[in-house]
Design a protein around this motif. Structure first.
Motif, short mmCIF file in Angstrom:
data_model
loop_
_atom_site.label_atom_id
_atom_site.label_comp_id
_atom_site.label_asym_id
_atom_site.label_seq_id
_atom_site.Cartn_x
_atom_site.Cartn_y
_atom_site.Cartn_z
N THR A 61 3.33 -38.51 13.44
CA THR A 61 2.56 -38.13 12.26
C THR A 61 1.23 -38.86 12.17
O THR A 61 0.24 -38.30 11.74
N VAL A 62 1.24 -40.13 12.58
CA VAL A 62 0.04 -40.95 12.45
C VAL A 62 -0.43 -41.36 13.84
O VAL A 62 0.29 -42.04 14.57
N GLY A 63 -1.64 -40.95 14.21
CA GLY A 63 -2.22 -41.40 15.48
C GLY A 63 -3.12 -42.59 15.17
O GLY A 63 -3.94 -42.52 14.27
N THR A 64 -2.95 -43.70 15.92
CA THR A 64 -3.70 -44.91 15.61
C THR A 64 -4.72 -45.22 16.69
O THR A 64 -4.43 -45.10 17.88
N GLY A 90 -6.21 -40.18 23.06
CA GLY A 90 -4.80 -40.53 23.19
C GLY A 90 -4.10 -40.55 21.84
O GLY A 90 -2.90 -40.34 21.75
N GLY A 91 -4.85 -40.79 20.77
CA GLY A 91 -4.27 -40.79 19.44
C GLY A 91 -4.08 -39.40 18.88
O GLY A 91 -3.17 -39.17 18.09
N LEU A 92 -4.95 -38.47 19.29
CA LEU A 92 -4.81 -37.13 18.70
C LEU A 92 -4.08 -36.14 19.59
O LEU A 92 -3.72 -35.05 19.14
N VAL A 93 -3.78 -36.54 20.83
CA VAL A 93 -3.17 -35.59 21.76
C VAL A 93 -1.76 -35.20 21.31
O VAL A 93 -1.29 -34.10 21.59
N PRO A 152 -1.13 -35.24 12.33
CA PRO A 152 -2.04 -34.75 11.30
C PRO A 152 -2.85 -35.86 10.62
O PRO A 152 -3.81 -35.57 9.91
N ILE A 153 -2.45 -37.12 10.82
CA ILE A 153 -3.17 -38.24 10.21
C ILE A 153 -3.73 -39.11 11.32
O ILE A 153 -3.00 -39.47 12.25
N LEU A 154 -5.01 -39.45 11.23
CA LEU A 154 -5.59 -40.37 12.20
C LEU A 154 -5.97 -41.65 11.48
O LEU A 154 -6.64 -41.63 10.45
N LEU A 155 -5.54 -42.78 12.05
CA LEU A 155 -5.78 -44.08 11.43
C LEU A 155 -6.63 -44.93 12.37
O LEU A 155 -6.28 -45.12 13.53
N PHE A 156 -7.77 -45.40 11.87
CA PHE A 156 -8.67 -46.22 12.69
C PHE A 156 -8.67 -47.64 12.15
O PHE A 156 -8.98 -47.87 10.99
N ASP A 157 -8.34 -48.61 13.02
CA ASP A 157 -8.33 -50.01 12.60
C ASP A 157 -9.57 -50.69 13.20
O ASP A 157 -9.60 -50.99 14.37
#
Lengths: 276, 568, 186
Positions: free
Chosen positions: B87-90, B158-161, B165-170
């Motif tokens: 669900t969450v790509g980081t 690699g996070g969205l592949v 539906p949620i992308l998290l950027f640290d």
């Protein structure tokens, strides 16, 4: 900094086109066979075949010349050591003694010793071409997939991939840390005495170890965040399936080593004895 | 009614090793398709908030939570990191730690491999993800061949592949130069607009992030939500300065000029802010005229003179090519340039780690080109970017004493010099502490102390403020200014434009091993050709000056910096 | 940590990156002692430390993977008897130093003694027994030669790990000190 000693590059030869699994399996098969058997004829045939395949791969000489030099130095030193420690090992193994050249005291060159040392050299030499072939003609990305394919659990196979991935980074870190240390007068070169060098080495090792432990934390988090280890199996982006050629090569290698085993152990001894 | 995708309800989190919760009673809802920016000083809990969303807390960093957190309507405590990753790509801040594949393609495919996706499908999806971030041209490259920006694009793909539906950027900008940083901000914005993904960005570099619009900004301070406002309202609230977050430079300039700020004038970016109504442009021009012109830098006695220096690992392809430059005694010189431009090689040549093929280096008039590393270390100090790479003793005192011990200085002198240096660096109260107990900023000062104790004439610092928030940035730079005021000559290798602008007296730009510019930082940053070569960006101050018709723009920038120095 | 099948993710990463460190130090971190072919192999100090931190299986695999790849990269072919010996060394270091709470900052005299017993036993088994015996079985090398080599290498490793390994472990344990135990001095 020295460039990579051995590096994969694609010359498009038939050997390059083989699957990594095939090359790994053949390398391991020959390595095991070469270690177990001591039959000179079998070893010679295996060496001849591996050299021929090596020639087929068209790997340019300069890519392995340096390694070849190291291998020769290593072998010469090892041969000398064997002779120094046990000049009669050959006589003991083959049960006869044909003296060729007396040197001094118990040291004399015998035909048996020469033949025995030739066999030791041969056993090492047989492993070199398939190992180099595997290393120089296989995309490193295929290593892990191949290991997994021949039965190594995927987590351990992936550890090998991580090793390949982080060797250059760790090496760069080592260089950075040791240059920073040198700038503060911490000398790692031969100019320092042994005790001092050991003490200076710890000044480089400690930051390197702590940086590595920190890297392990970060990489573990990254692996977890992308679902590593969630299933019993995983697939590999670089994991190609075996073609007919691969199966043929594998079958040949199996036949070859089976024949070598049969010949060697058919007469009850590992050693081929030309002296009786 | 918009669909909530992340719902914190009276959520509290406490790490196992800590005595206090890091997050207290968080109430926060993020809706589908929103783009939310989370800001806060370091230690505020903003990273912990991100870790709770992607599951690193508590699964990787153990701790206790109370209250509830729902992700896509599901209770997060029932989900492991692997399930959450669907669900969450980081995307994390350190691209080297996150880039685990041997090549770009494999790294992008990593999540798919772990999910057991078939090879045919993987190849198709990897290509699609690479195209989405425009990384398809270097799918077979290894991480060692890539720039920071390219590595980050890879980790983003690699996070969205996995289709999350949620992308998290640290902290996505932390390890990028200004040019790559701006490209990242634009790329995130495009991903948001094109796909309708929900985007959450944790980052303290507010001005850079606001280059593209965000829906809301959440300010975290001491583990609580201090504000949850649209950008324009937050910028006018004065809360940022209070919480130690750097406000955009153009906004500070408007404030200094006495302009009234309100959300209606859209102050979020220098492009959107309304300058005409209310006479703000006129106010800025008046402020400019009222402030005295910036002083020209005075000529100084040369300390370090580099003449026609050339060096390369491969002599046909020099990394440093015919570079000459002079550093005056007591000066602060910045060296900038994109990765591989030769910045670090120059500092290595100065320290003697490499032997130049040709050219000379003089220090105080004496030719030191043939001196060894150790001889040069008596007069030239080199401080690396990562303090952990320099610290080789567990205890602070021993670390600072190390260089003196190695030089065979008598015990009694060592103690005096170490204590004196620790006082200068504000570390004296910690002298018997283990270094691991110090904060990052203190560690960094400890490494500077370990060099200062050798009493060099000149200090070279590689990215002295990298990875530090605004308060620590100010602390570090004030410390360096104090050293400079006491006579220390400083060379700063950096691509931080704020640092260059605010503290650099002169800047040198390198490109492909050559020196292409040497001037006051405000003028360099106003020159489009030079900033492009060095992967820098024009600042919002230059844009502001141009919009209200002040010329030359760098004069406005210099006056601003002087006023700003007076305020802090 | 995930309730994973087999190794934890962190152990896998420690194996992978630990092996990389082992290889880099095999190439750059060996100090000649002046006696021919006898070097201080700093990478065995790392092997012992990682076995202590991450357990016997990590020790085994770092030894096997690290030594195999180090040999492949610099000699073209691995010398399997010694590769296996490195793995055994890592395994025994880890088995005998299990259960120490170094992560919590505890590494006093007791732990130092145990760590050193573990490394001495590990090196003895690996290099006084496994490596020479395998050399004899596989390569039929003369026994006095391989035992001399084994004693030299094992003895050297014991000294290296005793000095460097212990110092590294002590230094690591100090980095784990809790902040609460410290006060500022005027």
């Amino acid at each position: 900094m020295a460039a990579k000693l051995l590096a994969y590059s694609d010359t498009g030869s038939p050997v390059h086109r083989l699957n990594g699994v095939t090359k790994l399996a053949v390398f391991l098969l020959i390595a095991v066979t070469g270690m177990v058997i001591y039959d000179t004829r079998c070893l010679l045939v295996m060496l001849a075949i591996s050299l021929y395949v090596f020639f087929l791969s068209k790997v340019p000489f300069k890519q392995y010349s340096f390694v070849l030099y190291l291998i020769i130095v290593f072998s010469v030193l090892n041969q000398l050591a064997i002779f120094l420690f046990a000049p009669d090992q050959g006589t003991v193994i083959y049960g006869t003694r044909h003296e060729l050249l007396p040197i001094a005291g118990r040291y004399s060159v015998t035909a048996e010793q020469l033949f025995y040392q030739f066999n030791v050299l041969l056993k090492y030499a047989v492993v070199v071409p398939p190992a180099l072939l595997f290393l120089l003609t296989t995309d490193p990305s295929e290593f892990a997939a191949s290991l997994n394919r021949i039965g190594v659990p995927y987590k351990i196979a992936y550890a090998v991939s991580l090793t390949m991935r982080y060797i250059p980074d760790v090496q760069q870190e080592y260089v950075n840390i040791s240059t920073a240390a040198q700038a503060r007068g911490i000398d790692l070169s031969r100019k320092e005495k042994l005790g001092r060098r050991l003490k200076n080495m710890i000044s480089v090792l400690l930051p390197l170890v702590l940086a590595t432990l920190e890297r392990i934390e970060k990489v573990s988090a990254a692996l977890e965040l992308r679902g590593f280890g969630r299933g019993r199996k995983r697939t590999w982006y670089k994991g190609r399936s075996l073609t007919r050629k691969d199966w043929i090569v594998l079958a040949c290698a199996v036949l070859l080593s089976a024949a070598a085993f049969a010949i060697t152990f058919g007469k009850g001894s590992r050693f081929y004895n030309p002296f009786v | 009614m918009r669909k909530p995708v992340i719902e914190f309800d009276r959520f509290t989190f406490q790490y196992r090793a800590q005595s206090e919760p890091t997050l207290h009673g968080i109430d926060l809802t993020i809706f589908e398709g929103e783009k939310v920016l989370v800001v806060g000083p370091s230690g505020s809990g903003k990273s912990t908030l991100a870790h709770c969303i992607n599951g690193l807390a508590p699964h990787f960093y153990p701790g206790e939570r109370s209250g509830s957190l729902k992700i896509m309507g599901e209770d997060a405590s029932a989900l492991g990191i692997a399930e959450l990753s669907d669900t969450v790509g980081t995307v994390m801040q350190d691209p080297d730690g996150q880039f685990v594949g041997l090549t770009v393609a494999e790294d992008i495919a990593f999540k798919l491999e772990n999910d057991g996706v078939s090879r045919e499908e993987m190849i198709r999806r990897v290509r699609a993800a690479a195209e989405e971030v425009e990384a398809e041209a270097y799918l077979n490259a290894s991480p060692q061949e890539l720039s920071g920006g390219q590595k980050q694009k890879t980790t983003l793909a690699g996070g969205l592949v996995g289709g999350a539906p949620i992308l998290l950027f640290d902290e996505p900008l932390a390890s990028l130069d200004p040019y790559a940083g701006r490209a990242t901000v634009e790329l995130i914005d495009r991903l948001h607009r094109d796909s309708g993904r929900t985007i959450i960005i944790v980052e303290h570099r507010l001005e850079e992030m606001l280059h593209r619009p965000v829906d809301r900004i959440i300010v975290i301070d001491e583990g609580r939500i201090a504000a949850d406002l649209p950008p324009d309202e937050l910028l006018c609230s004065g809360l940022l300065r209070e919480k130690g977050i750097r406000e955009p430079l153009h906004l500070a300039a408007l404030r200094y000029a006495g302009c009234a700020l309100s959300p209606e004038i859209r102050p979020r970016s220098v492009e959107t802010v309304d300058l005409e109504k209310g006479g703000r442009a006129e106010q800025l021009r008046r402020w400019h005229d009222a402030n005295a012109p910036a002083l020209r830098p005075t000529d100084r006695e040369p300390l370090l003179e580099i003449e026609r220096l050339t060096f390369g690992y491969d002599s046909a392809d020099p990394v440093v090519n015919d570079v000459s430059l002079t550093v005056g005694r007591g000066e602060i010189l910045c060296i900038a340039g994109r990765n591989g431009a030769g910045k670090s090689t120059i500092s290595r040549l100065i320290c003697g780690f490499h032997r130049p093929q040709s050219g000379t280096i003089r220090l105080g008039g004496r030719d030191i080109t043939r001196d060894t590393i150790r001889e040069r270390a008596e007069t030239i100090g080199f401080v690396m970017q990562n303090p952990n790479h320099m610290i080789s003793k567990p205890l602070l005192y021993d670390e600072v004493a190390l260089g003196l011990v190695n030089r065979g200085v008598p015990e009694a002198d060592i103690q005096d010099r170490v204590h004196e240096t620790l006082r200068v660096c504000g570390l004296y109260p910690f002298r018997s502490w283990p270094i691991s107990a110090l904060s990052y900023g203190q560690k960094k000062r400890a490494t500077i102390a370990s060099i200062l104790v050798l009493r060099p004439d000149i200090l070279i610092l590689d990215e002295p403020t990298a990875g530090q928030d605004f308060r620590h940035y100010n602390e570090m730079m004030n410390f360096l200014l104090k050293l400079n005021a006491d006579g220390m000559t400083l060379i700063l290798i950096t691509h931080d434009m704020h640092l260059m602008l605010e503290y650099g007296q002169r800047a040198v730009i390198l490109s492909e091993g050559r020196k292409i510019a040497e001037d006051a930082p405000a003028r360099i940053l106003g020159n489009a050709e030079w900033t492009e070569e060095a992967h820098l960006q024009e600042t919002s101050l230059h844009r502001l000056a141009r919009r209200v018709g002040i010329s030359p723009e760098d004069e406005f920038v210099s006056r601003f910096i002087r006023a700003d120095r007076g305020m802090n | 940590m995930q309730s994973s099948k087999g190794f934890s993710v962190k152990t896998i990463v420690a194996i992978g990156i630990g092996a990389a460190l082992f290889i880099v130090l095999a190439r750059f971190g060996s100090i000649p002692t002046g006696i021919p072919n006898t070097n201080i192999q700093t990478n065995y100090a790392i092997l012992a430390l990682f076995a202590l931190l991450y357990g016997p299986w990590a020790g085994l695999l770092i030894g096997l993977i690290g030594h195999t790849l180090a040999d492949l990269i610099s000699y073209g072919a691995p010398w399997f008897s010694w590769v296996i010996a490195s793995g055994v060394a890592g395994l025994v270091y880890g088995l005998l130093s299990r259960g120490m709470r170094i992560h919590e900052g505890e590494f006093g005299v007791r732990e130092i003694v145990r760590f050193n017993i573990a490394q001495i036993v590990g090196n003895a088994i690996a290099f006084f027994a496994v490596a020479p015996v395998l050399d004899i079985l596989i390569y039929a090398e003369p026994s006095n030669k391989v035992f001399t080599q084994g004693f030299a290498a094992g003895g050297m490793n014991m000294v290296t790990v005793a000095i460097l390994g212990t110092l590294l472990a002590v230094a690591y344990s100090k980095t784990r000190t809790k902040r609460g135990s410290l006060t500022r001095e005027a």
